[in-house]
Design a protein around this motif. Sequence first.
Motif, short mmCIF file in Angstrom:
data_model
loop_
_atom_site.label_atom_id
_atom_site.label_comp_id
_atom_site.label_asym_id
_atom_site.label_seq_id
_atom_site.Cartn_x
_atom_site.Cartn_y
_atom_site.Cartn_z
N ASP A 903 0.85 -1.35 -0.04
CA ASP A 903 0.02 0.13 0.03
C ASP A 903 0.90 1.26 0.04
O ASP A 903 0.39 2.27 -0.48
CB ASP A 903 -0.82 0.01 1.16
N GLU A 904 2.20 1.03 0.67
CA GLU A 904 2.87 2.48 0.74
C GLU A 904 3.96 2.45 -0.33
O GLU A 904 5.03 2.99 -0.16
CB GLU A 904 3.70 2.36 2.09
N MET A 905 3.91 1.40 -1.47
CA MET A 905 4.81 1.35 -2.34
C MET A 905 4.52 2.09 -3.75
O MET A 905 3.49 1.92 -3.91
CB MET A 905 5.29 -0.04 -2.80
N SER A 906 5.68 2.75 -4.28
CA SER A 906 5.29 3.43 -5.57
C SER A 906 5.73 2.38 -6.58
O SER A 906 6.16 1.17 -6.27
CB SER A 906 6.45 4.50 -5.90
N PRO A 907 4.97 2.44 -7.85
CA PRO A 907 5.12 1.17 -8.80
C PRO A 907 6.56 0.93 -8.89
O PRO A 907 7.12 -0.21 -9.09
CB PRO A 907 4.56 1.76 -10.23
N ARG A 908 7.62 1.84 -8.99
CA ARG A 908 9.11 1.64 -9.25
C ARG A 908 9.51 0.80 -8.11
O ARG A 908 10.35 -0.15 -8.29
CB ARG A 908 9.88 2.98 -9.31
N ASP A 909 9.28 1.30 -6.64
CA ASP A 909 9.59 0.48 -5.61
C ASP A 909 9.21 -0.93 -5.64
O ASP A 909 10.06 -1.75 -5.54
CB ASP A 909 8.94 1.01 -4.19
N ALA A 910 7.93 -0.99 -6.19
CA ALA A 910 7.21 -2.52 -6.26
C ALA A 910 8.20 -3.26 -7.25
O ALA A 910 8.47 -4.54 -6.98
CB ALA A 910 5.86 -2.52 -6.64
#
Length: 925
Positions: A903-910
């Motif tokens: 929920d707290e991740m950006s698409p890039r982080d993911a």
Amino acid sequence: MSGHGKTSRCMNVVSSKITSEEAVPVEGAAVPLAVSDAAVTPMMKQYLEIKAANPDCLLFYRMGDFYELFFQDAEIASRALNIVLTRRGKHNGADIPMCGVPVVRSDEYLHKLIAAGFRVAVCEQIEDPAEAKKRGAKSVVQRDVTRLITAGTLTEDSLLDARRNNYLVAIVRAKASSADAAAQFALAALDISTSEFRVMECDRAGLAAEIARIEPGEIIVSDALYGDPEVAQYFRELAVTPLTRDVFDGATAERRLSAYFAVATTEAFGAFSRLELTAAAACITYVERTQLGARPPLSPPTREAVGATLMIDAATRANLELMRTLSGERRGALIAAIDRTVTPAGARLLSARLAAPLTDPDAIAKRLDAVALFVGDGAARADVRAQLGAAPDLARALARLVLQRGGPRDLAAIRDGLAAAGELACRLQTIEDIPSELAAAAQALVDVPVEIAAALSAALSDDLPHLKRDGGFVRAGYDTSLDETRALRDESRRVVAALQARYADESGVRALKVRHNNVLGYFVEVTAQHGEKLLAPPLNATFIHRQTLAGQVRFTTTELAALEAKIASAADRALGMELGIFDRLAAQVTGAAEPIKRAAQALGILDVEAALAVLAVERDYVRPEVDRSLEFAIEGGRHPVVEQALQKDGGPFVANDCVLSPPAGENAGRIYVVTGPNMAGKSTFLRQNALIAVLAQMGSFVPARHARIGVIDRLFSRVGAADDLARGRSTFMVEMVETAAILNQAGERALVILDEIGRGTATFDGLSIAWAAIEHLHETNRCRALFATHFHELTALSAKLARLHNATVRVKEWHGDVVFLHEVVAGAADRSYGIQVAKLAGLPHAVIERAKLVLAQLESQDRASPARTLIDDLPLFAARRAAPAATGEPDALAEALAALNPDEMSPRDALEALYALKLKAAKKS
Ligand code: ADP
Ligand code: MG
């Protein structure tokens, strides 16, 4: 006896376990054997010569009423027997240590020495001391060893347990090079006290099982085998005597055997392999050496076919507590629970049958027929047992008489045994349709030589002395010349009494006594104070002074001297006549040794069958069906020992079914996985089924409502290490070695009992081993098995293994307590009830409450799932792949995943996290 040279008496024992701690002196060792020494007395010279010929034995050297031991023998014996060590004379300037035991009590001391592992050579005076005196004052009484006493060659009741056989066992190994040898080992077992003699071949595992079954009193092996650690491990605490090679010489075996039995060839006794002949001949040679030519009434050897008996290894015997409990007592063992025999021969046969159940359904049925007859015919049962109660131990009495060490009571035993045999023969003839085993016994009883019984009855008096040399055992009126001689002897004794009265009168010494000893013969004895009177005239004309002691003075008279001669000769003649009669009767008995022996065996059989019937009636046992199928169907089975123990406390035993028969369409039996809390009755259930099988195959009725058993060829029982503390070796290693033996050896006819295997190690280890063992039993051994376990996870296996069946022992929870119902039902235990059991055991309340909390916590973490996962992920025999999941080690991937919060991740982080995970996973595999 004198024909035996000293060298032939020497056992040529090289070394021996039994004497290694307290080495009996050997030639050149502690005993100074310098016989040429001028200082040596003639007696000591004789002693040293005899000792030198028997270096491996304690020498019991007869001196009058004692057996004396000298030198190191004396030191050893005084320690072992806890008797005083003294000295007698000097040898080479040093005191000679000595101790002695009275001849009349020697059995008791022999018993202790034999039990402690010693061998004893008994050296007797073989001439009358009077004879020796004739050769000169200094001459020594001739002595010779008349017998070697070893643990495996005993015949005395006082040295034997009436209820057990005492076997001498010879073991030989096939030469590695001889390709024709079918078996690795041959074993011969011989009981000289009952004449039983058997030989068999076996492999290594079989050898261990046979030794466990026979429980030999003594084992003889060649030096080579004795030194072989692989074989020696089976001997453990037994008395083992290593002997030189010639005793185990195969080339002369046939000749030695046929010579003993006086037959042209041993083929008369059946076909034996060379290995078997060698073992049998070794026994014979050893018997000849220890008995010094006296020949016990042996039966010719019979061959026991491989596989004729149910194979039960030592650990299984111990576990099932067949002959004794784990703590070594007869009480509480199966034998004690089922023994209703009334004779020693019956007790021995029952033990032998229990130790070696059969594998041939027809032979088993014959025994069961005999029991059934006595179950059905209460009158016959009672009559037979009443007659048997009067029958003494025929076999052992016979052996002693043949070996010329019998006494009057042995003759009486033959008399009473034969009388009982005659009565029993008559009683059995009244039974219609008598089963074949009983018919054969009846025939043996009909064949007894009744004339011997009659002769013995006529000759023997009612009160019998223990020893024949005490005399007085021949009935008055049996032999007129004996009666006359006795009258003369007794008359003279009255004359002595009259003389004493007269001398007292004449001398006025009222305390005057006529006494007797071996040196002076009859003499008059007065106290020192009266001595003067007799020494002075006129009395000195009658009383001739012989001896003055500290307190007494002794005299003889011409009248006494004359009487002396008369009495001595009359008493001697009377005794001589009695001994003559004894020898004649003993010879008559010996001449009929064969039929007497068979009658003795028949009495044993009758006793066993009637006793098993008593047991069946008393305890409500049923006749089992034993056939060649692979069935195992017990309805309402009970534990024969626990049931009786509970009954004494007033509690009922809960009967349980057990069906290990192959399911429809299958050709192998089932495996039960039995779960349930501690104390529920798992172990009892397992063992009762094994014991029912043992009882059925030994030919007994069984504690059940109904039992059908496809014959079992090998029985295994193992208990997990933690349960095995009684034996003081709760090592996981032992448990695993024993489990390995089962998995390697059990075939489709085996019955396997595994009780909590795998509990001796960490949970996951143990579970994995138990898991794999069950799979192996199911797929490879394909045997009938019962597996009790506290690993509930194992119940999941039933989903995969077709013949696996889950059973559980029911318990009820009641107000937080556990109630044991002891009822075995299908299904799996849901939980262990460990805390409830702990509560029952009295753990402090606070500990119980705390444990409940911890358990709740653990359970919420869901420990149930691993088994389910296991069963799905584990193809049979591929346990390795899934192992990490079962070990529960922290999983780096899972941890990393758990750390992510999408929920707290950006698409890039993911996306980066995804790459990182993939990398981790790649590293891991
Ligand atoms: P477990 O192996 O499950 O711990 P055990 O077999 O040792 O339990 O049995 C514990 C006790 O329960 C036994 O000593 C016995 O007294 C009693 N018991 C076992 N089975 C029965 C039964 N079928 N009927 C009555 N009492 C039984
Ligand atoms: Mg148990």
